[in-house]
Design a protein around this motif. Sequence first.
Motif, mmCIF file in Angstrom:
data_model
loop_
_atom_site.group_PDB
_atom_site.id
_atom_site.type_symbol
_atom_site.label_atom_id
_atom_site.label_comp_id
_atom_site.label_asym_id
_atom_site.label_seq_id
_atom_site.Cartn_x
_atom_site.Cartn_y
_atom_site.Cartn_z
ATOM 1 N N MET A 1 10.364 41.023 -23.603
ATOM 2 C CA MET A 1 10.639 39.865 -22.758
ATOM 3 C C MET A 1 11.575 40.260 -21.609
ATOM 4 O O MET A 1 12.446 41.111 -21.771
ATOM 5 C CB MET A 1 11.307 38.729 -23.560
ATOM 6 N N ALA A 2 11.375 39.640 -20.439
ATOM 7 C CA ALA A 2 12.224 39.921 -19.282
ATOM 8 C C ALA A 2 13.510 39.119 -19.385
ATOM 9 O O ALA A 2 13.529 38.009 -19.912
ATOM 10 C CB ALA A 2 11.472 39.562 -17.997
ATOM 11 N N LEU A 3 14.597 39.681 -18.872
ATOM 12 C CA LEU A 3 15.867 38.964 -18.835
ATOM 13 C C LEU A 3 15.772 37.781 -17.892
ATOM 14 O O LEU A 3 15.006 37.803 -16.917
ATOM 15 C CB LEU A 3 16.990 39.897 -18.373
ATOM 16 N N THR A 4 16.558 36.761 -18.163
ATOM 17 C CA THR A 4 16.592 35.591 -17.291
ATOM 18 C C THR A 4 17.159 36.000 -15.936
ATOM 19 O O THR A 4 17.904 36.977 -15.825
ATOM 20 C CB THR A 4 17.476 34.485 -17.889
ATOM 21 N N GLU A 55 15.899 38.115 -24.104
ATOM 22 C CA GLU A 55 15.647 39.217 -25.025
ATOM 23 C C GLU A 55 15.335 38.662 -26.418
ATOM 24 O O GLU A 55 15.639 37.499 -26.716
ATOM 25 C CB GLU A 55 16.864 40.145 -25.077
ATOM 26 N N PRO A 56 14.725 39.480 -27.293
ATOM 27 C CA PRO A 56 14.385 38.994 -28.640
ATOM 28 C C PRO A 56 15.614 38.471 -29.388
ATOM 29 O O PRO A 56 15.527 37.505 -30.134
ATOM 30 C CB PRO A 56 13.785 40.231 -29.322
ATOM 31 N N GLU A 57 16.759 39.140 -29.212
ATOM 32 C CA GLU A 57 17.963 38.700 -29.905
ATOM 33 C C GLU A 57 18.966 38.136 -28.903
ATOM 34 O O GLU A 57 18.962 38.507 -27.731
ATOM 35 C CB GLU A 57 18.594 39.870 -30.657
ATOM 36 N N ARG A 58 19.816 37.249 -29.403
ATOM 37 C CA ARG A 58 20.880 36.697 -28.560
ATOM 38 C C ARG A 58 21.855 37.813 -28.178
ATOM 39 O O ARG A 58 22.178 38.678 -28.986
ATOM 40 C CB ARG A 58 21.626 35.585 -29.315
ATOM 41 N N ILE A 59 22.326 37.791 -26.939
ATOM 42 C CA ILE A 59 23.247 38.829 -26.466
ATOM 43 C C ILE A 59 24.692 38.387 -26.745
ATOM 44 O O ILE A 59 24.994 37.193 -26.754
ATOM 45 C CB ILE A 59 23.065 39.127 -24.968
#
Length: 870
Positions: A1-4, A55-59
Amino acid sequence: MALTPMMQQYLEIKRQAPDAILFFRLGDFYEMFFEDAKLASRELEITLTGREAGEPERIPMCGVPFHAAENYISKLIEKGYKVAICEQVEDAKATKGLVRREIIRVVTPGTVIEGSMLQEKDNNYLVAVSELKPNQYGMAVTDLSTGLFQAAEMAGPWALDSLLDEIARLSPRECILPEALRQQGKVADTLRSLPSTILTILPEEYFALESASQVLQEHFSSTDISACLANAALSTAAGSLLQYLLETQKRQLTHITEITTYSPKAFMILDTIARRNLEISKSLRDGEKKGSLLWVLDVTKTAMGGRLLKSWLEQPLIDPAKIEERLDAVEELVNSLLLRQEVSESLKHIYDLERLTARAAYGTANGRDLLALLSSLQKLPIIDQTLQNARSSLLQRMRGEFDTLEDIQQLLISALAENPPVSLRDGGLLKEGFHPEVDQLRTAARDGKAWLAGLEAREKERTGIKSLKVGFNKVFGYYLEVTRSNLNLVPEYYQRRQTLANAERFITPELKEYESLILGAEDRLVELEYNLFVEVRNQVAAEVSRIRRTASLVAQVDAIVSLAEVAARQGYSRPQICHDGIIDIKEGRHPVVELTLGPGGFVPNDTYLDHQTERLGLITGPNMGGKSTYQRQVALLVLMAQVGSFVPATFANIGIVDRIFARVGASDDLTSGQSTFMVEMFETKQILDHATPKSLVIIDELGRGTSNLEGMAIAQAVIEFLHNQLGCRTLFSTHYHELAELEGILPGLTNYATAVKEKGNDVAFLRKVVRSKASKSYGVHCAKLAGLPGKILQRASELVSQLEHHQQATREVVAGKGQVAVAAEEQLAIFSEKHSDELIEEILALNISNMTPLEGLTYLDKIQKRLREN
């Protein structure tokens, strides 16, 4: 997934400040992400959370409120981190999509300007160092919070030592270096010894002469800096420092108006070892100001005066004329109680003019800062008037240069409100009558609020709703609130604005009209006040050079008054400054110990040193007799005299000293793996390398870290070198009382001892230095005073008696020659006659040079017994 998109923006900005923690502005918070978040949450002890970012996981994420950010930044800076502040630079309401953000400033330990992050009486130095070629260095230093900017060159065979001594003196919060310099061992060791200093390594291009010179010329375009530009070492250091400031602060630094060049050789030189051992500004015990010379002499009333006095103590004068001029000013204030009190009283009400002006020029001063500046400026005419009565040349000259800055006073008096808020966006900054439009908008807002004040009562009477309330919030504006139980009484002209669980909020056409009037006036008023305040602040900033000159004079007056006040309070006397090199002190006292003990608690002592027959004083006596205190006392009195201070003595004649060396006490250096003995040897080497005939050297207990034989040999060799080769004035204390035999052999050596009074088994240390020599060390008595158990003391006394008996026996055996080696040779001759080959080989195998006296005596005793048996 692309970053916001927002997270992509964050990472792009983060790449601009990879070595800083990025404070990323989101609404009312500064947010941190990824590794910055983990680091900040740990160091600031705040909660680490997470955020969806594509991203797949929360940063990882954490944040701090915008209004409290300064406190959190301060904590990070104190721990040695850098903080990059990223702000929204577009109005979110007027922007579609992502709001543009930029780093507006990088706060580093060396670029702090906020008062809450600084110590009042300490400078916050940032240093840059360049190496032009081997043995030629440039150093530039700034205190961004005051506008100070200085540069110095060190050249010659000892240039690196001089550079490192200057860095240690300044003890900067941040030091800028090229990579090549950091890799030099001596540089790394010095910087490692300064725990409060962080290193910033810049690329070599920062230190290129052409670019450095260009930066300096552009910034100081209206100032003559030709002397700096003519020196390549100065230019590269100063240019790299200025470039770093411009890149981190992201603005023009208009309060840095000049470069001052100086040479360390223009002052008495005190290396790092001497500063530490003499406890000039920090105590050895805990590194605090209390217990230091500065603690005794600093009764300054202003932060500026405190900083200046500290710099005077760290850089004593060597020009007799300048010393005498400062002493004249101190003496006048000592003798004139009224003049001293008048000046001192006016100084109490002066805030930190240097830092207030710097914040005005920097663009961060708020209303209260300018109010503090005004309050300080209003005291200047009093100081000016008081100095009219001064007679000493220094005070008269200062009075002639004094600028009371009355035009700036009048500007601030006419502009500033009596109690402005901290924030510049809350209104209330300016005085009534300063600007007509401000007054009109205030009237409109005030009239509207007066109408609002009566609205609630009118609507209660009109509708019969007794619980009706008028309220306001930022989202919905003004409203009329009615509880659900009274909704049946609401008139038709009420328009619903918001629904709550237990009430409804309404607005009327009339209220809407007044809301527009009030809010429009308040918004326009806040914006107008802010812009007008910035104009006033800029007018103050335009006079930064004038204000700084006056601030410098105020600081000098404050420092002189402080020296005079302490002299009068403690009974100090004026020293005489001579050119013949004689140091003659009558009834001298240690300033720190005297103040600690209180009146009458300190035993004074005399001192006499010259360049001829009494240039080296050898002091023997017990360890607790006061030798070290006495030596430090002499060094401190010389230093105080050359600062321009009165001294704790009934009389003092001081021959100018170019350097003071102080090798005192025993310590090891665990960080570099050096033992106590190696530290002693290194410090001694520093003295022997750099001392001149004009220097003052104090050495305390040299040679304790090895065998008695070697220790005594090293001590004697150093004494002979100081006496014969250097010829410097020296006080050398030792527990090797045998060295007292050097008097008469070395014509410039004089014996002294700390007096002891014996009565039976009791011993009293009198703390008096007398013209004599000690015959023993009184170690057991010192152990008794320290509280060692009685059994140990008794056994130690028995062993001392046995050793004394062995010594006497040895003297008899060697027929008065008194040397272990001679005794061994005579024994060897005896055994040779008897053809005792075994004993001959045994004695020849002895390593006499490494034997302690006790081991030698014990072996002689063994031989003696075998002789008697035969």
